[in-house]
Structures are given as structure tokens and as C-alpha cells.
Design an enzyme around this catalytic site. Structure first.
Site: not given
Length: 362
Positions: A176, A340, A273
């Protein structure tokens, strides 16, 4: 998902969400505060010391290193950064002293066959700008330290004499906001290591796109522009990138920074995502009445028109990535999960029901 360090590949595929993979024993790793970091101004948002967790390698992996940036979004204004400074993502005072190492950080050969015996390090995230800022805010009542770049340097300097300076192989990874950090620091990481070290970088869910939201606005671009300005990030962005764009702050986006990265690179990302779906494609500002809310929480609830928009986002991501297919990007694994981050959790990293290609796990 297995990534052979020596072999690089490009795969586009779709598969259903993975089942949960149970772990019999958790690996808990102690936190290390970086001594002397404050003297160099390398501090978290609240002025506390930066930290990392190190689990030593052994056997054939004793000379290899894997560094992973922790993720956790960003803050782009004083109010959100003040709030963040009172959490584990802004202060080491609130961090867990023991951190679970799983997925790519696991020390179990059957769960993490490529990196289980490497020196594995988790870099704790406490600056709010993907380890890239260098400024200070003070209004007479509160002080915020935007020192991500110094934190990055302080941790590296602390690890070098612990064996990183003799690394045979080294992989810089992150998830991330930590995945985005790998784009910003990949070549700099290489510069600290011996020329004989085989260095590569891996971004997991860090390829954030510069896209218009469903309302037609560049919400993510505006967010990053204010973040870069507040935290003094621009001075630490790739100079070749910033000199090539009319808006240098856009080099915070991986798609603009990537062409200038010299170190071999691997991208692990979902074409759907969920963070980008919720915050870049359909932020609250573009959907104040919640028309997208059912779709966001359950893809089966998406209308035909919403599916068309999501497909458009997927096509844009794949088209952007294909621009680098023949460039210095050595490989990528792009799947169609609504997910994610896939390298930190065992059920999405190396599980019995992980996707296969030619009877081999990815």
C-alpha cells in the site's frame, strides 16, 4: 504467491477470492527503536523515535536481506496529521512492541519458500508520506515532524553494520503506502549497498493510478499534491522525473516515477484494487448519496453501469502497466481479485489454493 528472486515474469489473470489459510504458529518479532535518530531529526510525527522489527536470517539465507515498508495510507493536512500523530502510524509510543511476521516475512519454509531464511525487516510507518517528507510544522500550539526521508536513512544506517552492508541479495518491498514507498526509494536503497549485491524491488498494492473519479475530478491527484506540499516531499522525488513534468508533485505517483527507476522491479497488484476503488475512483466527495455503497461492499451488488466503470479502471491500469512491459520493469503479477495487499497475509501469499500457472504457484 511465490516470486522466484532470480526469475521475473509478467502475468495477467483472473481468479476468485482466496480462502483463508490457517497458520498454526505465529512468529512474533521484537521492535527495535533506532538509537540516535532524534539527533539527526529522524523522528515520527509526534517526535518519538522511529522503529523496525528484525528477524535474523539463517543457513543459506544468512547473507540475504528483505526490507518491507509498512503501509497505512497518508495524511495531507494539519488536522489529519495531528490525529495520526496520536496513533501507531504517527508515533512509536503507540506501536505494538511485538509484530506478527507472516506471508513474505514468515520464517516457515513451507509457507514462504523463497525468503523464509533471509534477514527480514519490517520498517514501521510513522510519518504519513511514504517515508519521503522532510519538513516541520509549528503553530505555537502544536508541532508536527514530517521526517519520513530522514527516518528511511536512519533505519538503513542502523541496519548496515548489522549485516546489510554485506548483503548478497537484497529485496526492498512494501504494501500500500509502503508499496508506493518502494518506488520512491528503490534506487536510493541500491546506492547504500555494495555493487556486488543483487538488488530488486517489489511493490505490493502500491501502484496508485492518477485517474479521474466517477465525478470527473482528480481527487487522488489533489490529495497527493497537498501531501507533497505540506510534508516537503518534492525535494526528495526523483529529479529526472520532476524535471520532466509540468507538475513535479505528480512524481509521487508510481506511473510517473517508474520510467526513471534503474533497479530491477516487480509489481504485485490487483487490477480491482479495493483501496483505489473506494478512495480514488469512488471517493465520498464523488458519491455523497451513497449510490456506490452496495457495490463497494459487495461486487455482486454492482449494477451493469458500475461494472462498466470498474472494467474501465481495470483497463486503464493494465494499459498503464503495459507501457513498462518492455522497459526496466522486469515483471509484474496483476490479478483480478477485489483485494488490497497480497504479500503480507499467508492466505494470499502462498496457500494451497493460490493461483497456478502451468501447475506452478505464482
Amino acid at each position: 504467491m511465490r516470486m522466484n528472486f532470480a526469475g521475473i515474469f509478467f502475468i495477467l489473470m483472473s481468479f476468485a477470492p482466496l480462502s483463508i489459510y490457517s497458520i498454526e504458529q505465529r512468529l512474533l518479532v521484537n521492535m527495535t527503536l533506532v538509537g540516535g535518530a532524534a539527533a539527526a531529526g529522524a523522528v515520527c510525527l509526534d517526535g518519538s523515535s522511529p522503529a523496525y522489527h528484525l528477524d535474523r536470517g539463517f543457513g543459506a539465507g544468512a547473507a540475504n536481506w528483505l526490507l518491507q515498508f509498512e503501509g497505512g495510507a497518508w495524511c495531507n493536512d494539519v488536522a489529519s496529521c495531528l490525529a495520526r500523530s496520536k496513533t501507531r502510524h504517527g508515533s512509536s509510543r503507540y506501536m505494538n512492541k511485538l509484530e506478527v511476521f507472516s506471508g513474505i516475512l514468515s520464517n516457515n519454509a513451507s509457507l514462504n519458500p523463497d525468503f523464509y531464511n533471509w534477514n527480514r525487516v519490517k520498517l514501521r510507518y510513522c510519518d504519513g508520506a511514504s517515508f519521503a517528507g522532510d519538513s516541520t510544522f509549528h503553530n505555537g500550539k502544536a508541532t508536527l515532524y514530517f521526517r519520513g526521508q530522514r527516518i528511511w536513512r536512519a533505519i538503513i544506517l542502523d541496519l548496515l553494520p548489522k549485516g546489510l552492508n554485506r548483503a548478497r541479495k537484497a529485496l526492498l518491498s512494501g504494501c500500500s503506502a509502503g508499496g508506493l514507498a518502494t518506488f520512491l526509494h528503490c534506487d536510493n536503497f541500491t546506492s547504500y549497498l555494495p555493487k556486488s549485491t543483487a538488488v530488486k524491488c517489489l511493490s505490493d498494492a502500491g501502484f496508485f493510478l492518477d485517474v479521474r473519479d466517477v465525478g470527473g475530478y482528480h481527487t487522488m491527484r489533489s490529495f497527493f499534491e497537498s501531501l507533497v506540499s505540506l510534508q516537503g516531499v518534492e525535494q526528495n522525488l526523483n529529479e529526472n522525473c520532476t524535471s520532466s513534468l509540468y507538475y513535479p508533485s505528480q512524481c509521487f505517483f508510481p506511473q510517473y516515477a517508474l520510467p526513471f527507476i534503474q533497479t530491477p522491479y516487480f509489481i504485485l497488484n490487483s487490477a480491482y484494487d479495493v483501496f483505489q476503488f473506494h478512495h480514488a475512483l469512488v471517493p465520498f466527495s464523488a458519491d455523497p448519496h451513497g449510490h456506490w455503497r452496495p457495490c463497494e461492499f459487495n461486487p455482486d451488488a454492482c449494477t451493469l453501469s458500475q461494472i462498466t466503470v470498474l472494467q474501465g479502471f481495470r483497463h486503464q491500469m493494465l494499459a498503464t502497466l503495459r507501457l513498462f512491459e518492455q522497459s526496466r520493469v522486469e515483471g509484474m503479477f496483476i490479478n483480478s481479485c477485489f483485494a488490497h495487499c497480497q504479500s503480507e497475509s499467508q492466505d494470499t501469499w502462498f496457500a494451497p489454493d493460490s493461483p497456478t500457472v502451468h501447475n506452478k504457484l505464482a
